[in-house]
Every structure is written in structure tokens, then in C-alpha cells.
Write an enzyme that holds these catalytic residues in place. Structure first.
Site, PDB file in Angstrom:
ATOM      1  N   SER A 123      72.918  84.527  56.278  1.00 46.16           N
ATOM      2  CA  SER A 123      73.741  83.337  56.485  1.00 46.16           C
ATOM      3  C   SER A 123      75.089  83.652  57.120  1.00 46.16           C
ATOM      4  CB  SER A 123      73.934  82.606  55.156  1.00 46.16           C
ATOM      5  OG  SER A 123      74.545  83.444  54.194  1.00 46.16           O
ATOM      6  N   HIS A 182      68.323  79.259  56.792  1.00 45.41           N
ATOM      7  CA  HIS A 182      68.816  79.113  58.172  1.00 45.41           C
ATOM      8  C   HIS A 182      67.718  79.292  59.211  1.00 45.41           C
ATOM      9  CE1 HIS A 182      73.062  78.786  57.167  1.00 45.41           C
ATOM     10  NE2 HIS A 182      72.821  79.664  56.221  1.00 45.41           N
ATOM     11  N   LYS A 219      70.154  71.997  55.762  1.00 47.11           N
ATOM     12  CA  LYS A 219      70.706  72.541  57.003  1.00 47.11           C
ATOM     13  C   LYS A 219      70.021  71.857  58.198  1.00 47.11           C
ATOM     14  CE  LYS A 219      72.675  76.230  54.459  1.00 47.11           C
ATOM     15  NZ  LYS A 219      72.506  77.488  53.746  1.00 47.11           N
TER      16      LYS A 219
HETATM   17  C1  LIG Z   1      72.993  77.709  52.443  1.00 41.66           C
HETATM   18  C2  LIG Z   1      72.101  78.676  51.779  1.00 41.66           C
HETATM   19  C3  LIG Z   1      71.552  78.377  50.540  1.00 41.66           C
HETATM   20  C4  LIG Z   1      71.976  77.180  49.765  1.00 41.66           C
HETATM   21  O1  LIG Z   1      71.257  76.055  50.111  1.00 41.66           O
HETATM   22  P1  LIG Z   1      71.812  74.635  49.613  1.00 41.66           P
HETATM   23  O2  LIG Z   1      70.675  73.713  49.808  1.00 41.66           O
HETATM   24  O3  LIG Z   1      72.993  74.332  50.462  1.00 41.66           O
HETATM   25  O4  LIG Z   1      72.183  74.809  48.182  1.00 41.66           O
HETATM   26  C5  LIG Z   1      70.642  79.248  50.022  1.00 41.66           C
HETATM   27  N1  LIG Z   1      70.306  80.386  50.657  1.00 41.66           N
HETATM   28  C6  LIG Z   1      70.834  80.715  51.844  1.00 41.66           C
HETATM   29  C7  LIG Z   1      70.414  81.976  52.505  1.00 41.66           C
HETATM   30  C8  LIG Z   1      71.764  79.870  52.430  1.00 41.66           C
HETATM   31  O5  LIG Z   1      72.323  80.201  53.589  1.00 41.66           O
END
Ligand SMILES: *Cc1c(COP(=O)(O)O)cnc(C)c1O
Length: 383
Positions: free
Chosen positions: A182, A210, A239
Site C-alpha cells: 500500500s 490495491h 478502494k
Molecule cells: C487500505 C488497506 C486495507 C484496509 O481496507 P479498508 O477497507 O479501508 O479497511 C487493508 N489492507 C491493505 C493492504 C490496504 O491497503
């Protein structure tokens, strides 16, 4: 002053002195990757809404219709009365996308990792975690009570060595990594990780937060490694899918156990129905227009070429600055030029590795990407 406020005040002063204090900034997100902050319009390179689907008319309409039909909230845990019929529809779609037998929704990606790791690992087990894995993977590992072993970033040899040394004394072993990292935007060697796991009877968890919607025709980073078996596939609806919520895809047995044992399914309210409806509509948009999913990476590559950086592997491009204050200063300079590029500081990234994290969207105008690249070029460190 009471001791609680004194404690908080001391902590805040220490963080401020180290340029590590974080403050919320009210931000109105507009369509087309634009945001409004302090009355100014900025083009945002700090959203994970890679396809702009959070503002897509069909996605918004689906959320509105679901709220009107089912109400704003789910009213209870899924296991009580909160299992809205939209959830099983969305689970079937996610399982189909990922090529697994089944899927389980969670309230968020964070809650997915906080639930799945303790369901499959406990005090007699080991959990091996990539050192740069997301904070919620660490949270899940800690909640499990298993012994946690850290392997160097994307270093399969180090993972093998740890498994060789520690696997035999543990009941089970679970290996957890981001698929797309991330904060670095690079991709885990899922094929080699999977082989190492198979050789040591370890279970591989890949978090594709991602990747889904933006890599390999929207299927995510696992689809870059066709034929590779990843038994625990975590991801988010928050996302590229433009909604909110998390999921785990896996075999029927894995999913059935999660639905009866994961504490972040049992002891929390089901997702708002509108979130599930929005994600379903987003999956429809992607299915109808697979070319859309290729745009964020193409734009990231145009940027890295123009800025003198190595080619982007994903829509996330880090520009390492070093010290936290220098990263904040760089971010402020870009803001003065009309760009929102938030500085990422420790502990989100290692000390001395504060950075600009630039995330590309299908909606970014090419001319603005070129202008941003020219502004960022002076910060790019010679290799
Ligand atoms: C953003 C992210 C999460 C969290 O996901 P949310 O739905 O925003 O809680 C989990 N794992 C990774 C690798 C992320 O980048």
C-alpha cells in the site's frame, strides 16, 4: 490537570516536536479526482478511488435505491438478523471474480484481516508476515496469539529460512502479505511465496486491497500470477470499487468457518446495504468496461517515465523523501501548485523513509500528470 489529559498532552507534544503529529483536515471529495480543502480546489493524487467509481452515477443510484429499500443500516450482526440478501449476491460476484468457491463480506478490509488471521491461527501456530505488510495484517496476527515471525520485504529466501527453522515446532503456519504494497506500490512474488508455502504446508494469505479493480483486467494482483493457488484472498470494497467494506475469498470450508467463527463477523453489525449495492454496481461497471481498469496503471507509468522514476508496477508510486518534515514541506509545495499529494510519515512507513505517495486514477487528466511530474522530478533521488 488529571493524569489522563496529562498523558495525552505529553504524547501530543512529543509527536509535534518530531513532525509526526497527524491532524484531520475536512475535505470535500468532488467528481473527477478533485477535492476541496479550505475553500480551494485541488487535484487529488491521494485517493484510492482508482476508477472514480465512488462518484459514478450508476454506483450512486444503486446505493440510493438500496438505502430506500432496505434502510440506512443493517440493524444487527449478520448472524442475528443483519444478513441482507444483497450480501450473498455480492459474495457470489466476488468469488466469481477471484475464481474461488465462496466469499465472506466484512465491515472493512481492516476487519477482514482482524478476523481471518485469528480464525486460522492461534497460540500453537506461527504467522509469518512481510515486514511492509499493512497495519491490519499485523493487528490480525497479534490478535491471533500466534508467534509472529517477520520476513524481509518480498524476500522469499528469508521466508524459506524461517519456515525451515520454525515450521516443525508449530501446529500450523500462515504466511501473510499485501498483494500490492500500500505504501510502496510494488507487488508480492505470489508465485514463489505460494511454492514456499506448499513446500512447508503453510497457508498463504494475500491482501489485494490495491489490486482488485486495477490490475489484470480488474481481477487483482493474484491474476498476474495465473494458476497460483492463494487459499486466503483478502480485499476491500473501499478502494477501486468506490464503496466501503472488506471481503475474504476462499474455499467453501474456509468461508463457512469464517462465517461461524470470525469475531469481526460475529460481534459487529452487517455492512450498510447501500455499501453492498454500490459495490455490486461497481463490479457491473468494471465488467462492462474492462479497459477502464487499465487506465490507472497506464497513467502511473506515464508519470514515472516523465519524472525519471522506475516504471510503476501498480497505480501507487512512492517518492521517498527521507525525513518527516521534508516530506511535509514537499507536500505543501505541491499543494501551492494545486495538487493534493499527502506526505506519508512513520509509523505508516519506516523511520527515515517518509515519502510522497502518489496514487493514480483513471480520471487524472494527462496534462496535469505531466505538470505534476515536472514538479516532482527535483525530489527524485538519483539511484
Ligand atoms: C487500505 C488497506 C486495507 C484496509 O481496507 P479498508 O477497507 O479501508 O479497511 C487493508 N489492507 C491493505 C493492504 C490496504 O491497503
Amino acid at each position: 490537570m488529571n493524569s489522563l489529559d496529562a498523558f495525552a498532552g505529553d504524547k501530543l507534544s512529543a509527536l509535534e516536536a518530531a513532525s509526526l503529529l497527524r491532524r484531520l483536515k475536512p475535505t470535500r471529495r468532488l467528481a473527477g479526482a478533485w477535492v476541496e480543502r479550505d475553500g480551494r480546489r485541488l487535484l487529488s493524487f491521494s485517493c484510492n478511488d482508482y476508477l472514480g467509481l465512488s462518484h459514478h452515477p450508476a454506483v450512486i443510484a444503486a446505493a440510493q435505491a438500496a438505502a430506500a429499500e432496505h434502510g440506512a443500516g443493517s440493524g444487527a450482526s449478520r448472524l442475528i438478523t443483519g444478513d441482507n440478501p444483497l450480501f450473498s449476491q455480492l459474495e457470489a460476484r466476488l468469488a466469481e471474480l477471484k475464481g474461488t468457491q465462496a466469499a465472506c463480506l466484512f465491515g472493512s478490509g481492516y476487519l477482514a484481516n482482524a478476523g481471518v488471521i485469528p480464525t486460522f491461527a492461534g497460540p500453537r501456530d506461527i504467522v509469518l508476515v512481510d515486514e511492509l505488510a499493512h497495519a491490519c495484517i499485523w493487528a490480525g496476527a497479534q490478535l491471533s496469539g500466534a508467534r509472529i515471525l517477520t520476513f524481509r520485504h518480498n524476500d522469499v529466501d528469508h521466508l524459506q529460512a524461517l519456515l525451515t527453522e520454525h515450521r516443525a515446532s508449530a501446529r500450523h503456519a500462515l504466511v501473510a502479505t499485501d498483494g500490492v504494497f500500500s505504501m510502496d506500490g510494488d507487488i508480492a512474488p505470489l508465485d514463489a511465496l505460494s511454492q514456499a508455502c506448499k513446500a512447508h504446508d503453510a497457508w498463504l494469505l494475500s491482501d489485494d486491497a490495491h489490486g482488485v479493480g486495477v490490475l489484470a483486467q480488474g481481477k487483482g494482483s493474484a491474476a498476474l500470477f495465473p494458476g497460483v493457488d492463494i487459499p486466503l484472498q483478502v480485499g476491500t470494497l473501499s478502494k477501486a470499487l468506490g464503496s466501503y467494506g472488506g471481503y475474504v475469498c476462499g474455499s467453501q470450508a474456509v468461508i463457512d468457518l469464517l462465517k461461524t467463527r470470525a469475531r469481526t463477523v460475529i460481534y459487529t453489525t452487517g455492512l450498510p446495504p447501500a455499501s453492498a449495492a454500490a459495490a455490486l454496481a461497481a463490479l457491473d461497471v468494471i465488467a462492462a468496461d474492462p479497459a477502464l481498469t487499465a487506465l490507472p496503471l497506464a497513467k502511473a507509468r506515464a508519470f514515472t517515465a516523465a519524472a525519471g522514476l522506475p516504471p510503476a508496477a501498480s497505480p501507487i508510486v512512492p517518492v521517498i523523501i527521507g525525513e518527516a518534515q521534508a516530506a511535509l514541506d514537499a507536500s505543501r509545495a505541491l499543494e501551492a501548485e494545486g495538487f493534493l499529494v499527502v506526505a506519508i510519515r512513520p509509523p505508516t512507513v519506516p523511520a527515515g523513509a517518509a515519502r510522497l505517495r502518489i496514487a493514480f486514477s483513471a480520471e487524472h487528466p494527462d496534462a496535469e500528470i505531466a505538470r505534476l511530474a515536472a514538479l516532482v522530478r527535483p525530489y527524485v533521488q538519483a539511484p
